[in-house]
Design an enzyme around this catalytic site. Structure first.
Site, PDB file in Angstrom:
ATOM      1  N   HIS A 235       1.014  -1.503  -0.176  1.00 13.69           N
ATOM      2  CA  HIS A 235       0.044  -0.080  -0.010  1.00 13.69           C
ATOM      3  C   HIS A 235       0.919   1.305  -0.124  1.00 13.69           C
ATOM      4  CE1 HIS A 235      -3.629  -2.284   1.776  1.00 13.69           C
ATOM      5  NE2 HIS A 235      -3.524  -2.335   0.388  1.00 13.69           N
ATOM      6  N   HIS A 366      -3.432  -5.831 -10.739  1.00 13.61           N
ATOM      7  CA  HIS A 366      -2.078  -5.461 -10.534  1.00 13.61           C
ATOM      8  C   HIS A 366      -1.259  -5.612 -11.314  1.00 13.61           C
ATOM      9  CE1 HIS A 366      -3.450  -4.192  -6.310  1.00 13.61           C
ATOM     10  NE2 HIS A 366      -3.978  -5.463  -6.222  1.00 13.61           N
TER      11      HIS A 366
END
Length: 388
Positions: A235, A366
């Site tokens: 993150h 991703h």
């Protein structure tokens, strides 16, 4: 070497009635998993990116995703908004951020009903989740929008920033575009220039309703899929990249956007890489930079590569290009699955495929965005915003 066309060949197998399913490593949808809104929305976004690149068949897959999110069981046609899954009526900011993202990309490619999906998702986001006083989104409602959870988190807000930037691009001259970009800046300022900087680039993830950090949250469930305990390395890379996206679309952007992106990225790279003596990034660290969950998640490495690629473009510094090559080589050696063309989603620190937190290979989001950014493929929209 992993390439986007082969990854998309694999991802296309997830199309099922009502959306996109959870894929196993064998290319079969897990029959025991309900349809998940975030996976259907992410796949709609990914196939929209593929359509922008001219991939044959992508247009139909985007149409399938938009129809699923518009007409299917994932949408709550009575109370409004979108369910977490076909069997879970919870209304979460995380899920709705991805519906906004799907609607934005569908709008950019001109998909039938794409703009209607975007408008509907933005309406829910702004009326149910965005808290203008805080400059952040709240987390989760019950099925009927009558009870708001006490939990607050920055993971959903991170994806809210991404979705807001994508929506603003898709809206063009619509006045809401400027509003969404301003909201994204406010959120990034609160998270990066506030909590991350104050914590010496150790970003708290979990908060009370008044946005007081909860550093011990989920200590007993440290490998949680969406709310792990401690510092989540991946993150931090995502936030660094998103700060650069905000910088790219903000007139006369403040200097701290680049400074904080560099600081947060540098801390994640230095503290995270091989923190337990094994190459790669562990899932989480504690507040003293000790490894908590050592599993290597494919998405963490993807986000590290993507952030390094954007920093290389923005700063022109060779060190970031070197990291892109080094980390991409690591991914090809450890994560790449020659059978599927995708990446294994989770590895043990020593490199064996495992499934403590994730199983199968359900997600192309991703990896596809990393490929687009690290290879500088010519695609418009949210993933290209930082390279303007």
């Amino acid at each position: 070497m992993t390439d986007l066309p082969r990854l998309l060949d694999f991802a296309e197998r997830s199309a099922v009635p009502g959306g996109f399913g959870f894929l196993g490593a064998d290319g079969q949808v897990f029959a025991d998993r309900p349809l998940m809104t975030f996976i259907t929305a992410r796949k709609t976004h990914v196939f929209g990116l593929a359509q922008l690149l001219g991939r044959p068949g992508a247009e139909e897959l985007v149409r399938h995703g938009v129809a699923a999110l518009t007409d299917g069981p994932l949408r709550d046609h009575d109370a409004g908004g979108w369910r977490a899954t076909a069997e879970d009526d919870t209304k979460s900011a995380y899920v709705h951020a991805f519906v906004v993202l799907a609607g934005a990309t569908a709008t950019v490619v001109g998909a039938d009903r794409g703009r209607a999906l975007l408008d509907a998702a933005l309406d829910v986001w702004q009326t149910r989740f965005w808290d203008d006083a805080a400059g952040l989104a709240v987390e989760e409602w019950d099925a009927g929008w009558t009870r708001l959870s006490d939990y607050r988190g920055v993971n959903a807000n991170m994806h809210g920033v991404e979705a807001s930037l994508a929506a603003a691009d898709a809206l063009g001259d619509d006045p809401r575009a400027a509003q969404l970009r301003a909201q994204a800046l406010r959120t990034v300022e609160r998270v990066l220039h506030g909590w991350a900087r104050e914590g010496d680039w150790r970003l708290p993830e979990h908060f009370t309703p008044g946005w007081t950090p909860l550093p011990e949250y989920n200590r007993d469930d440290p490998a949680h899929q969406f709310r792990p305990y401690g510092v989540t390395i991946g993150h931090q890379f995502e936030w660094a990249r998103l700060a650069l996206h905000v910088r790219a679309v903000t007139p006369d952007p403040p200097d701290w956007l680049l400074e904080d992106a560099v600081g947060l990225f540098g801390a994640a790279a230095e503290r995270g890489w091989a923190a337990d003596g094994h190459d790669g990034f562990p899932y989480t660290l504690d507040w003293a930079d000790r490894v908590v969950v050592g599993a290597r998640m494919h998405w963490v490495l993807c986000e590290a590569i993507a952030a390094a690629a954007v920093l290389a473009q923005v700063t022109g510094e060779q060190r970031y290009r070197d990291l892109v090559r080094r980390w991409r080589d690591h991914g090809e050696q450890r994560f790449a699955d020659p059978v599927t063309g995708s990446w294994h989603h989770e590895l043990a620190p020593s490199g064996e495929v495992t499934s403590g937190t994730w199983d199968g290979q359900p997600d192309a989001y991703h990896l596809s965005q990393m490929l687009l950014l690290s290879e500088e493929l010519p695609v418009r929209g949210s993933v290209a915003a930082a390279l303007r």
